[in-house]
Design a protein around this motif. Sequence first.
Motif, PDB file in Angstrom:
ATOM      1  N   LEU C   3       0.846  -1.196   0.000  1.00 52.39           N
ATOM      2  CA  LEU C   3       0.000   0.000   0.000  1.00 52.39           C
ATOM      3  C   LEU C   3       0.878   1.241   0.000  1.00 52.39           C
ATOM      4  N   ASP C   4       0.588   2.115  -0.901  1.00 52.94           N
ATOM      5  CA  ASP C   4       1.313   3.372  -0.978  1.00 52.94           C
ATOM      6  C   ASP C   4       0.847   4.262   0.175  1.00 52.94           C
ATOM      7  N   PRO C   5       1.761   4.703   1.039  1.00 53.15           N
ATOM      8  CA  PRO C   5       1.345   5.520   2.184  1.00 53.15           C
ATOM      9  C   PRO C   5       0.654   6.805   1.750  1.00 53.15           C
ATOM     10  N   GLN C   6       0.914   7.243   0.510  1.00 52.64           N
ATOM     11  CA  GLN C   6       0.289   8.479   0.071  1.00 52.64           C
ATOM     12  C   GLN C   6      -1.131   8.229  -0.443  1.00 52.64           C
ATOM     13  N   ARG C   7      -1.470   6.955  -0.558  1.00 49.73           N
ATOM     14  CA  ARG C   7      -2.771   6.643  -1.124  1.00 49.73           C
ATOM     15  C   ARG C   7      -3.800   6.594  -0.011  1.00 49.73           C
ATOM     16  N   THR C   8      -4.380   7.725   0.248  1.00 47.45           N
ATOM     17  CA  THR C   8      -5.202   7.900   1.445  1.00 47.45           C
ATOM     18  C   THR C   8      -6.392   6.966   1.522  1.00 47.45           C
ATOM     19  N   LYS C   9      -6.969   6.651   0.326  1.00 44.80           N
ATOM     20  CA  LYS C   9      -8.210   5.875   0.428  1.00 44.80           C
ATOM     21  C   LYS C   9      -8.011   4.404   0.123  1.00 44.80           C
ATOM     22  N   ALA C  10      -6.740   3.982   0.075  1.00 43.11           N
ATOM     23  CA  ALA C  10      -6.502   2.582  -0.269  1.00 43.11           C
ATOM     24  C   ALA C  10      -6.980   1.632   0.803  1.00 43.11           C
ATOM     25  N   ALA C  11      -7.321   2.168   1.953  1.00 43.51           N
ATOM     26  CA  ALA C  11      -7.812   1.289   3.018  1.00 43.51           C
ATOM     27  C   ALA C  11      -9.172   0.724   2.647  1.00 43.51           C
ATOM     28  N   GLY C  12      -9.884   1.429   1.806  1.00 43.73           N
ATOM     29  CA  GLY C  12     -11.210   0.940   1.410  1.00 43.73           C
ATOM     30  C   GLY C  12     -11.113  -0.279   0.502  1.00 43.73           C
ATOM     31  N   ALA C  13     -12.246  -0.918   0.297  1.00 43.38           N
ATOM     32  CA  ALA C  13     -12.258  -2.110  -0.567  1.00 43.38           C
ATOM     33  C   ALA C  13     -11.904  -1.724  -1.998  1.00 43.38           C
ATOM     34  N   ALA C  14     -11.250  -2.645  -2.701  1.00 41.17           N
ATOM     35  CA  ALA C  14     -10.949  -2.388  -4.100  1.00 41.17           C
ATOM     36  C   ALA C  14     -12.212  -2.647  -4.917  1.00 41.17           C
ATOM     37  N   ILE C  15     -12.741  -1.600  -5.504  1.00 43.28           N
ATOM     38  CA  ILE C  15     -13.950  -1.770  -6.302  1.00 43.28           C
ATOM     39  C   ILE C  15     -13.598  -2.373  -7.652  1.00 43.28           C
ATOM     40  N   VAL C  16     -12.577  -1.804  -8.272  1.00 43.29           N
ATOM     41  CA  VAL C  16     -12.130  -2.330  -9.552  1.00 43.29           C
ATOM     42  C   VAL C  16     -10.643  -2.620  -9.455  1.00 43.29           C
ATOM     43  N   ARG C  17     -10.277  -3.782  -9.973  1.00 40.32           N
ATOM     44  CA  ARG C  17      -8.856  -4.128  -9.995  1.00 40.32           C
ATOM     45  C   ARG C  17      -8.491  -4.558 -11.396  1.00 40.32           C
ATOM     46  N   TYR C  18      -7.506  -3.894 -11.977  1.00 42.25           N
ATOM     47  CA  TYR C  18      -6.991  -4.291 -13.283  1.00 42.25           C
ATOM     48  C   TYR C  18      -5.668  -5.006 -13.065  1.00 42.25           C
ATOM     49  N   ARG C  19      -5.530  -6.188 -13.681  1.00 46.81           N
ATOM     50  CA  ARG C  19      -4.281  -6.942 -13.500  1.00 46.81           C
ATOM     51  C   ARG C  19      -3.722  -7.301 -14.851  1.00 46.81           C
ATOM     52  N   ASP C  20      -2.602  -6.646 -15.237  1.00 47.98           N
ATOM     53  CA  ASP C  20      -1.911  -6.980 -16.489  1.00 47.98           C
ATOM     54  C   ASP C  20      -2.852  -7.032 -17.681  1.00 47.98           C
ATOM     55  N   VAL C  21      -3.702  -6.051 -17.777  1.00 49.78           N
ATOM     56  CA  VAL C  21      -4.719  -6.073 -18.835  1.00 49.78           C
ATOM     57  C   VAL C  21      -4.080  -5.849 -20.199  1.00 49.78           C
ATOM     58  N   VAL C  22      -4.432  -6.759 -21.127  1.00 50.47           N
ATOM     59  CA  VAL C  22      -3.915  -6.672 -22.489  1.00 50.47           C
ATOM     60  C   VAL C  22      -5.096  -6.583 -23.458  1.00 50.47           C
ATOM     61  N   LYS C  23      -5.006  -5.671 -24.423  1.00 47.82           N
ATOM     62  CA  LYS C  23      -6.073  -5.577 -25.428  1.00 47.82           C
ATOM     63  C   LYS C  23      -5.456  -5.223 -26.776  1.00 47.82           C
ATOM     64  N   ARG C  24      -5.852  -5.978 -27.800  1.00 44.60           N
ATOM     65  CA  ARG C  24      -5.351  -5.722 -29.149  1.00 44.60           C
ATOM     66  C   ARG C  24      -6.508  -5.418 -30.078  1.00 44.60           C
ATOM     67  N   PHE C  25      -6.294  -4.526 -31.015  1.00 46.39           N
ATOM     68  CA  PHE C  25      -7.233  -4.349 -32.121  1.00 46.39           C
ATOM     69  C   PHE C  25      -6.489  -4.735 -33.379  1.00 46.39           C
ATOM     70  N   GLY C  26      -6.691  -5.984 -33.820  1.00 49.64           N
ATOM     71  CA  GLY C  26      -5.931  -6.455 -34.970  1.00 49.64           C
ATOM     72  C   GLY C  26      -4.469  -6.507 -34.611  1.00 49.64           C
ATOM     73  N   ALA C  27      -3.652  -5.802 -35.366  1.00 50.04           N
ATOM     74  CA  ALA C  27      -2.216  -5.824 -35.107  1.00 50.04           C
ATOM     75  C   ALA C  27      -1.809  -4.767 -34.092  1.00 50.04           C
ATOM     76  N   LEU C  28      -2.760  -3.911 -33.734  1.00 48.72           N
ATOM     77  CA  LEU C  28      -2.427  -2.794 -32.859  1.00 48.72           C
ATOM     78  C   LEU C  28      -2.577  -3.195 -31.395  1.00 48.72           C
ATOM     79  N   GLN C  29      -1.489  -3.049 -30.634  1.00 46.40           N
ATOM     80  CA  GLN C  29      -1.517  -3.361 -29.210  1.00 46.40           C
ATOM     81  C   GLN C  29      -1.946  -2.104 -28.460  1.00 46.40           C
TER      82      GLN C  29
END
Lengths: 219, 221, 257
Positions: C3-29
Motif C-alpha cells: 500500500l502506498d502511504p500516500q494513497r489515502t483511500k486505499a484502506a477501502g475495498a478495491a472496487i475495480v482491480r486491473y491486472r496486467d490487462v492486455v487488449k489488441r485491435f488487430g495488429a495494434l496493441q
Amino acid sequence: MTLDWSVVWQHRDALAAATGTTFLLTVATMVIAVPCGIIVAVLRLYGYAPVRALATGYVELFRNLPLILVVYWAFYVLPILTGTGLSPLATGLAALALNVTAYNAETFRAGINSIRRGQLEAAMALGMSRAQALRRVVLPQALRRITPVLASTWVSLFKDTSLVSVIAVTELAYVAMQVRAQTFRVLEMLTAMAAIYWLLGYPQAKLVDWIQRRYAVTE
Amino acid sequence: MDFDFSVITDHWRFLGYGVLVTLALSVASGLTSLALGFVIALLRLHGPRWLRPLVVLYIDSMRAIPVLVVLVWTFFALPIVAGVTLPPFWAALVGLTVHLAAYAAEIVRAGIESVRPGQTRAALALGLSRPSVLRRIVLPQALVRMLPAFGSLLSVTIKDTAIASVIAVPELMRQSETVAGQSFQPIEVYTFAMLVYFVLLFPVTRGVDRIYRRLAHLGRS
Amino acid sequence: MTLDPQRTKAAGAAIVRYRDVVKRFGALQVLNGVTLSVHAGEVVCLIGPSGSGKSTLLRCTNGLEMLDGGAIEFEGTLLPRDERGLRAMRARMGMVFQSFELFPHLTAEGNVAEGPRSVLGMSTAAARARAAALLAKVGLADKLASYPSALSGGQQQRVAIARALAMEPDVMLFDEPTSALDPETIGEVLSVMKTLADEGMTMVVVTHEMSFARRVADWVAVFDAGRIIEQGPPRQIFDAPEVERTRDFLSHLGWSG
C-alpha cells in the motif's frame, strides 16, 4: 399436369428479339430523359418564376401518376395532339420518356442542391458566369451523388418497359404473354418470362450496388 | 375537339368503386408489405446465419423482376403450381406484398444500421439486454429515420395497384379502361383517372415530408 | 502489492482491480499490461496522450470490449465473459460517454428513467420520481420534458450523468466527459462531477482537464502507449513527476503547475 418447357426454346428467336426491344426502349428512353432531365432541373432551379412553376408542375405531375396510366393516356391522346398516328413503340417511348425525365429532373435538382452554395459563389467570385460555374464546379461534384441514383433509375426503367406491353409493344412481357396465349403453356411461359427478367435484371441490380458503394459520399 | 365529361358523372358509381378498390388494395398491401418487410429485415440482421443469403437473394430478385410479371405469375401460374386459385384482388395483394416487402426490408435495414453504434453502447452500459436495446433504443430512432423512404414506398404502392388492372382487379385503372372502351371517350375518362391518382398521391409524399420534419429530431442521435 | 502511504483511500475495498490487462485491435496493441486498483470512494483520473489506451481500458471495464489478456475484477469478482453476467455487472457501473449518447427519442426525464424502468424493473411512477430527483440534483429540474435536441452540450452531458446515476452504481466511469463541450459549458459538467466526488462516489475519469484532475483526483495514472508509466497522488504527478515521459506530456499540454 404435364409441363412442356421446350416451348420456350421453340420461341427463342421471338423472345430474343423482344429482349432486344426491351433494351432498345430502355436505352432510348435514357438518351432522351437524361438531357431533358438536366434541362428541366436547371429551369426549375434558375429559371424565371413562371418557367420555374411550369417545370415544377411538370415534375410533380409525372411523379404522382402511375406509369401504366400515362401509357394508356399517351396512346389515346398523342395521336390527337400530334395529328398523326404514332406506332405503339413510339407511343410507349414517349410515355416512358415523359415519366423518367421527371424523375431525372428531381435527381439532378437534388444533386445540384446538395452541393454547398459556397462552391457556386466561390466559382462566380473568380469571374465565372453562372453557367460556367455550374458546368465546371457544381455539376462535376453533383455527378458523384447523381450517378448512383441514375443507375437505380435505369434498373427501374428496365422493369417499367414491361408496362408498355399493354399497348401491344413487342417487348419481352408482351411477346412472352403472346406465346402463352398461343401455346396455352401458361406456367412455362410465365416462369420463363420471370426468369429472363431475373437473368437480365439481377446483374444490373448488383452493378447498381457496386456503383453506390463506389460513389458513396462521406461528408 | 370537344370534350364531354358527363361520361364521368354517368358512371360515377362504377368509377367510384374503382377508387375504393384502389384505396383498399393500397392500404392492405402497404400494411402487409410493411409487416413482412420488418420480419425479413430483422431475420437478415439478427436471424440465423444460413438464412441471410436466402433473404438477400429474395430481395435482389424482387429488384430484378417487374411488378407486372410478379402479378401475372401470381394470378395465372400459381394456380397451376399450387393448385389454389386466388381471385384477382387477393392475387394482386399477394403479388404486391411479396414484391414490395423486399423494398420495405431494405428500408428497415438501412434505418436500423444508420443508428449510431454509440447508442447501442450507451444502452448496454446501462445494463439493458440486447433485445431491449433493439426494441427500446434502436428501433424507435430507426423508425423515424425510415419515414421518408416509407413515404415514397407508399407512393409506389399506390401506383403499382394500377398495374393490377392487368389481372382484372376492378380498381380505378381497370374501371377506367372499361368505361373508356364502352363510351369511346378515352381522353375524358383517362384524364379523370389521372386527376384522381394525382389527388391521391400528391398529399402522400407531402404529408410524409411534413410529418418527418416535425419528428426528425427524435431520430437524430 | 504494498500500500502506498500516500494513497489515502486505499484502506477501502478495491472496487475495480486491473491486472496486467492486455487488449489488441488487430495488429495494434492498445493495452500492454495495465495494472491498477480503484478503491471505494476514490477518484482515479487517467491521463495521457490520445491513443494511449485510456478509453479502451474504460470500455473493457464494463465489458463493451473484451480483454485479450490479464484480468479485471469488479467488487472482488472476475468480470464474466457471458452477456448475462456482464449485463448484471453493467447495471452496477455507470458510464458517461464523450458524445453523451442521449437517446434522442426520449425526453430528459425519459432518458434518466430508462435504466430503472427497463433494467431495474421499477414502476413508471417510481422511475420518473427518481429521474426528477436526479435531474434536479444536476441542476436541470426545468428540463424534464425537453428532448436532447433542445439541450446544449453541457446540459446533455449532465442529463447523461443523471442517467448513469439513476442505476445507483457502485462506480462511475467517465470517458472524456468534457472533450466534446464548448469551453463555457465544461465548468457546469465538472462541478457536477466534483459534487459526486465529494459525496464519496467511486469514479474512474479519463480526462484532459488537468486542473480538474489536480483538484479532485485522489489518484492519477499516466498512460502512454498502452502502459501506465507513472501513478500516484495528484501532487506527485502534477507538481513533481518522477518519470521523464510524464514531464514531457504535461509540458506539451502547457501545464505549468
